[in-house]
Design a protein around this motif. Sequence first.
Motif, PDB file in Angstrom:
ATOM      1  N   ASP A  30       0.806  -1.221   0.000  1.00  0.00           N
ATOM      2  CA  ASP A  30       0.000   0.000   0.000  1.00  0.00           C
ATOM      3  C   ASP A  30       0.837   1.268   0.000  1.00  0.00           C
ATOM      4  N   LYS A  31       2.057   1.165   0.517  1.00  0.00           N
ATOM      5  CA  LYS A  31       2.924   2.340   0.606  1.00  0.00           C
ATOM      6  C   LYS A  31       4.371   1.937   0.281  1.00  0.00           C
ATOM      7  N   PRO A  32       4.633   1.689  -1.018  1.00  0.00           N
ATOM      8  CA  PRO A  32       5.985   1.292  -1.397  1.00  0.00           C
ATOM      9  C   PRO A  32       6.969   2.451  -1.266  1.00  0.00           C
ATOM     10  N   GLU A  33       8.211   2.109  -1.013  1.00  0.00           N
ATOM     11  CA  GLU A  33       9.261   3.126  -0.939  1.00  0.00           C
ATOM     12  C   GLU A  33      10.573   2.502  -1.382  1.00  0.00           C
ATOM     13  N   MET A  34      11.171   3.092  -2.389  1.00  0.00           N
ATOM     14  CA  MET A  34      12.414   2.555  -2.922  1.00  0.00           C
ATOM     15  C   MET A  34      13.585   2.897  -2.019  1.00  0.00           C
ATOM     16  N   ALA A  35      14.406   1.887  -1.768  1.00  0.00           N
ATOM     17  CA  ALA A  35      15.705   2.087  -1.126  1.00  0.00           C
ATOM     18  C   ALA A  35      16.708   2.185  -2.272  1.00  0.00           C
ATOM     19  N   TYR A  36      17.265   3.359  -2.463  1.00  0.00           N
ATOM     20  CA  TYR A  36      18.184   3.596  -3.578  1.00  0.00           C
ATOM     21  C   TYR A  36      19.506   2.893  -3.323  1.00  0.00           C
ATOM     22  N   LEU A  37      20.066   2.284  -4.365  1.00  0.00           N
ATOM     23  CA  LEU A  37      21.390   1.681  -4.268  1.00  0.00           C
ATOM     24  C   LEU A  37      22.439   2.781  -4.391  1.00  0.00           C
ATOM     25  N   ASN A  38      23.578   2.593  -3.751  1.00  0.00           N
ATOM     26  CA  ASN A  38      24.654   3.580  -3.832  1.00  0.00           C
ATOM     27  C   ASN A  38      25.209   3.707  -5.242  1.00  0.00           C
ATOM     28  N   ALA A  39      25.195   2.600  -5.964  1.00  0.00           N
ATOM     29  CA  ALA A  39      25.670   2.592  -7.344  1.00  0.00           C
ATOM     30  C   ALA A  39      24.806   1.606  -8.132  1.00  0.00           C
ATOM     31  N   PRO A  40      24.521   1.908  -9.389  1.00  0.00           N
ATOM     32  CA  PRO A  40      23.752   0.961 -10.203  1.00  0.00           C
ATOM     33  C   PRO A  40      24.454  -0.391 -10.263  1.00  0.00           C
ATOM     34  N   GLN A  41      23.653  -1.442 -10.278  1.00  0.00           N
ATOM     35  CA  GLN A  41      24.191  -2.796 -10.326  1.00  0.00           C
ATOM     36  C   GLN A  41      23.782  -3.458 -11.636  1.00  0.00           C
ATOM     37  N   PRO A  42      24.705  -4.197 -12.243  1.00  0.00           N
ATOM     38  CA  PRO A  42      24.346  -4.869 -13.491  1.00  0.00           C
ATOM     39  C   PRO A  42      23.265  -5.909 -13.272  1.00  0.00           C
ATOM     40  N   LYS A  86       3.022  12.780 -15.891  1.00  0.00           N
ATOM     41  CA  LYS A  86       1.845  12.331 -15.150  1.00  0.00           C
ATOM     42  C   LYS A  86       2.182  11.955 -13.717  1.00  0.00           C
ATOM     43  N   VAL A  87       3.362  11.397 -13.478  1.00  0.00           N
ATOM     44  CA  VAL A  87       3.772  11.107 -12.107  1.00  0.00           C
ATOM     45  C   VAL A  87       3.796  12.404 -11.307  1.00  0.00           C
ATOM     46  N   VAL A  88       4.354  13.450 -11.892  1.00  0.00           N
ATOM     47  CA  VAL A  88       4.421  14.748 -11.211  1.00  0.00           C
ATOM     48  C   VAL A  88       3.030  15.350 -11.029  1.00  0.00           C
ATOM     49  N   ARG A  89       2.197  15.263 -12.049  1.00  0.00           N
ATOM     50  CA  ARG A  89       0.873  15.885 -12.001  1.00  0.00           C
ATOM     51  C   ARG A  89      -0.104  15.125 -11.095  1.00  0.00           C
ATOM     52  N   LEU A  90      -0.028  13.799 -11.091  1.00  0.00           N
ATOM     53  CA  LEU A  90      -1.058  13.002 -10.435  1.00  0.00           C
ATOM     54  C   LEU A  90      -0.680  12.438  -9.070  1.00  0.00           C
ATOM     55  N   MET A  91       0.583  12.225  -8.824  1.00  0.00           N
ATOM     56  CA  MET A  91       0.986  11.520  -7.608  1.00  0.00           C
ATOM     57  C   MET A  91       1.442  12.491  -6.529  1.00  0.00           C
ATOM     58  N   PRO A  92       1.224  12.119  -5.281  1.00  0.00           N
ATOM     59  CA  PRO A  92       1.655  12.990  -4.185  1.00  0.00           C
ATOM     60  C   PRO A  92       3.170  12.908  -3.969  1.00  0.00           C
ATOM     61  N   PRO A 131      -1.558  -0.922  -7.698  1.00  0.00           N
ATOM     62  CA  PRO A 131      -1.295   0.510  -7.842  1.00  0.00           C
ATOM     63  C   PRO A 131      -2.410   1.360  -7.249  1.00  0.00           C
ATOM     64  N   THR A 132      -2.047   2.545  -6.820  1.00  0.00           N
ATOM     65  CA  THR A 132      -3.057   3.522  -6.440  1.00  0.00           C
ATOM     66  C   THR A 132      -3.763   3.962  -7.719  1.00  0.00           C
ATOM     67  N   GLU A 133      -4.883   4.610  -7.593  1.00  0.00           N
ATOM     68  CA  GLU A 133      -5.586   5.119  -8.765  1.00  0.00           C
ATOM     69  C   GLU A 133      -4.703   6.119  -9.514  1.00  0.00           C
ATOM     70  N   GLU A 134      -3.954   6.937  -8.792  1.00  0.00           N
ATOM     71  CA  GLU A 134      -3.063   7.918  -9.421  1.00  0.00           C
ATOM     72  C   GLU A 134      -1.971   7.223 -10.240  1.00  0.00           C
ATOM     73  N   MET A 135      -1.381   6.168  -9.678  1.00  0.00           N
ATOM     74  CA  MET A 135      -0.328   5.465 -10.401  1.00  0.00           C
ATOM     75  C   MET A 135      -0.895   4.728 -11.603  1.00  0.00           C
ATOM     76  N   ARG A 136      -2.091   4.165 -11.460  1.00  0.00           N
ATOM     77  CA  ARG A 136      -2.729   3.488 -12.591  1.00  0.00           C
ATOM     78  C   ARG A 136      -2.944   4.475 -13.732  1.00  0.00           C
TER      79      ARG A 136
END
Length: 144
Positions: A30-42, A86-92, A131-136
């Motif tokens: 219901d409330k996902p949150e990305m943990a960013y990696l320090n460096a991109p991984q292959p 749309k992510v910027v316009r629709l999502m919090p 997905p939330t309605e906004e993400m959909r």
Amino acid sequence: MASDNPVLCPSAQPEWPGAQAIGVMAGTADKPEMAYLNAPQPVTGQLLEMAGSVSPAEVFRFSAPCACKGCGHYVEGESRCRLAEKVVRLMPTVTEQLPVCAIRSECRWWRQEGRAACFRCPQVVTNNLKPTEEMRLAADYSVL
């Protein structure tokens, strides 16, 4: 935008050419949150196996060179991404500080929408089964 580095999509699929993992999805369905990696991984078989029985794009966020006209979100004549708009316009917003992001300088969303995209980016799950309605709406190619 003269650079030897390609513009990167921050919500790519792992099978796209040049894909790399940039984060691991944490939080809840219901409330996902990305943990960013320090460096991109292959993207390797070992990395993909870490997703277990679910789609790797439910567990990880991947970046890859923007597919441009090969993507339904891309507006070719204007060189812009409708998904980012749309992510910027629709999502919090989900953060008030810029996340520490290893791809920001090459990220299409950052280059196009700036800080507003970064304040929403941590909640984006590429293959989101709840997905939330906004993400959909943001992900729907037919919604402008």
